[in-house]
Design an enzyme around this catalytic site. Structure first.
Site, short mmCIF file in Angstrom:
data_model
loop_
_atom_site.label_atom_id
_atom_site.label_comp_id
_atom_site.label_asym_id
_atom_site.label_seq_id
_atom_site.Cartn_x
_atom_site.Cartn_y
_atom_site.Cartn_z
N LYS A 53 -3.76 3.40 -6.70
CA LYS A 53 -2.96 2.19 -6.95
C LYS A 53 -3.69 1.32 -7.98
CE LYS A 53 -2.71 -1.46 -4.09
NZ LYS A 53 -2.79 -2.68 -4.89
N ASP A 80 1.03 -1.48 -9.00
CA ASP A 80 1.32 -2.61 -8.09
C ASP A 80 1.46 -3.89 -8.93
OD1 ASP A 80 1.69 -4.08 -5.82
OD2 ASP A 80 -0.38 -3.94 -5.12
N LYS A 82 4.22 -6.05 -8.61
CA LYS A 82 4.96 -7.07 -7.84
C LYS A 82 5.87 -7.89 -8.75
CE LYS A 82 1.57 -7.40 -4.13
NZ LYS A 82 0.37 -6.74 -4.68
N LEU A 84 8.86 -10.00 -10.29
CA LEU A 84 9.89 -10.97 -9.91
C LEU A 84 10.20 -11.79 -11.16
CD1 LEU A 84 11.71 -12.30 -7.81
CD2 LEU A 84 9.83 -13.86 -7.27
N ASP A 85 11.45 -11.65 -11.64
CA ASP A 85 11.84 -12.37 -12.86
C ASP A 85 13.36 -12.36 -12.91
OD1 ASP A 85 11.85 -13.47 -15.54
OD2 ASP A 85 9.84 -12.63 -15.79
N ILE A 86 13.93 -12.80 -14.01
CA ILE A 86 15.39 -12.74 -14.14
C ILE A 86 15.82 -11.27 -14.21
CG2 ILE A 86 15.56 -15.01 -15.26
CD1 ILE A 86 16.01 -13.46 -17.92
N ASP A 87 17.08 -11.02 -13.88
CA ASP A 87 17.56 -9.64 -13.72
C ASP A 87 17.26 -8.75 -14.92
OD1 ASP A 87 18.57 -11.00 -11.60
OD2 ASP A 87 20.68 -10.47 -11.94
N THR A 137 0.46 -9.24 3.06
CA THR A 137 -0.32 -9.10 4.30
C THR A 137 -1.43 -10.15 4.42
OG1 THR A 137 -1.44 -7.32 3.10
CG2 THR A 137 0.09 -6.67 4.81
N ARG A 228 -10.76 -2.21 -0.78
CA ARG A 228 -12.18 -2.53 -0.61
C ARG A 228 -12.96 -1.58 0.30
NH1 ARG A 228 -10.79 -8.81 -0.01
NH2 ARG A 228 -8.88 -7.78 0.67
O1 C5P Z 1 -9.06 -4.39 -0.31
P1 C5P Z 1 -7.80 -4.22 0.48
O2 C5P Z 1 -7.74 -2.91 1.24
O3 C5P Z 1 -7.49 -5.42 1.34
O4 C5P Z 1 -6.65 -4.15 -0.64
C1 C5P Z 1 -5.28 -4.06 -0.33
C2 C5P Z 1 -4.51 -3.82 -1.59
O5 C5P Z 1 -3.12 -3.82 -1.29
C3 C5P Z 1 -4.72 -4.88 -2.67
O6 C5P Z 1 -4.70 -4.18 -3.91
C4 C5P Z 1 -3.54 -5.79 -2.54
O7 C5P Z 1 -3.16 -6.36 -3.78
C5 C5P Z 1 -2.46 -4.82 -2.06
N1 C5P Z 1 -1.36 -5.42 -1.29
C6 C5P Z 1 -1.56 -6.15 -0.13
N2 C5P Z 1 -0.48 -6.69 0.53
C7 C5P Z 1 0.77 -6.49 0.07
C8 C5P Z 1 0.97 -5.74 -1.10
C9 C5P Z 1 -0.12 -5.21 -1.75
O8 C5P Z 1 -2.69 -6.30 0.31
N3 C5P Z 1 1.80 -6.96 0.77
#
Ligand code: C5P
Length: 251
Positions: A53, A80, A82, A84-87, A137, A228
């Site tokens: 990722k 990754d 993420k 989010l913007d206009i269509d 999360t 991590r």
């Molecule tokens: O280091 P760690 O295992 O916490 O990293 C989680 C990865 O998942 C990060 O790259 C973070 O940007 C991504 N992520 C997240 N929660 C989300 C979507 C993506 O932690 N809802």
């Protein structure tokens, strides 16, 4: 509600993005400052990881070209971003991401953004899995309240998961704590991807809704995202292999 193991298996096989092996289920976040460091982690973990990722940190340091390079070499890559913007902007962005050969991409699970992403993928074609991000999360009820939301995390996650299904997305990103109750909302064709994973004994950091790899799989996650605990491990390959073994034992 606990997922029914038999229905759960049937539903997993119903998605064309469903993982085939325990290793396929491990997505490692290359959350490091430079492409050189990311390349070193890929070299050390090759064959032990299902998907790499590439997130915000690396995207702003040459990570997009690196993502294309890895995809050309045959790796499964999760961009990754993420979105989010206009269509129109989301649609055109997804068209180009599909052409880059990416396997997964994230879009914040707002209905209009998701519908635009689905339209972009339809225009470009390809085997890209569009993932709707429900609630990050790192956020809990207090954080949602601070951001102006009246309801709780679970309410918002349910609404966004249902919207993702209606929009025609490939899957959703959610906390492992919500994945069980969401199975019904996302239906058979969507995969679930859960970050916030911490092998026993590792530090939570900024993640608030965490679970171990085995518990996340038992709760119904199709894919788990770990950054991590792998990229900062003294031996990233051993860390990845230990997680895959834990996934395997939980299946
Ligand atoms: O280091 P760690 O295992 O916490 O990293 C989680 C990865 O998942 C990060 O790259 C973070 O940007 C991504 N992520 C997240 N929660 C989300 C979507 C993506 O932690 N809802």
């Amino acid at each position: 509600m606990q997922p029914d193991p038999q229905t759960d298996t049937l539903e997993r096989t119903a998605s064309r993005f469903a993982p085939a092996t325990a290793r396929d289920r491990l997505m490692v976040g290359l959350d490091v400052p430079t492409v050189e460091e990311a390349r070193a982690i890929v070299e050390r973990t090759k064959g032990a990881v299902g998907t790499y990722k590439i997130g915000m940190q690396l995207q702003f340091a040459g990570g997009l070209a690196f993502a294309e390079e890895l995809a050309r070499e045959g790796h499964s890559i999760f961009l990754d971003v993420k979105l989010l913007d206009i269509d129109n902007t989301v649609m055109k962005g997804v068209e180009n991401i599909a052409r880059m050969g990416m396997r997964f991409v994230t879009i914040h699970a707002y209905p209009k953004a998701m519908r635009a992403a689905v339209a972009g993928l339809a225009a470009a074609g390809g085997d890209l899995c569009l993932l709707g991000v429900t609630v990050l999360t790192s956020m809990d009820e207090d954080d949602l309240h601070d951001a102006g939301y009246a309801g709780g995390v679970e309410d918002l996650v349910r609404v966004r998961a249902a919207d993702a299904r209606v929009s025609g997305m490939g899957g959703i990103v959610c906390s492992p704590h919500e994945v069980g109750v969401l199975r019904e909302a996302v239906g058979p064709s969507l995969v679930t991807v859960t970050p916030g994973i911490r092998p026993a004994g590792s530090e939570a950091g900024d993640q608030k809704r965490i679970m171990t790899p085995g518990d996340a799989i038992r709760a119904g996650a199709d894919y788990i995202v770990v950054a991590r605990p792998v990229v900062r491990a003294p031996d990233p390959r051993a860390a990845a292999e230990a997680i895959v073994a834990e996934i395997d034992a939980a299946l």
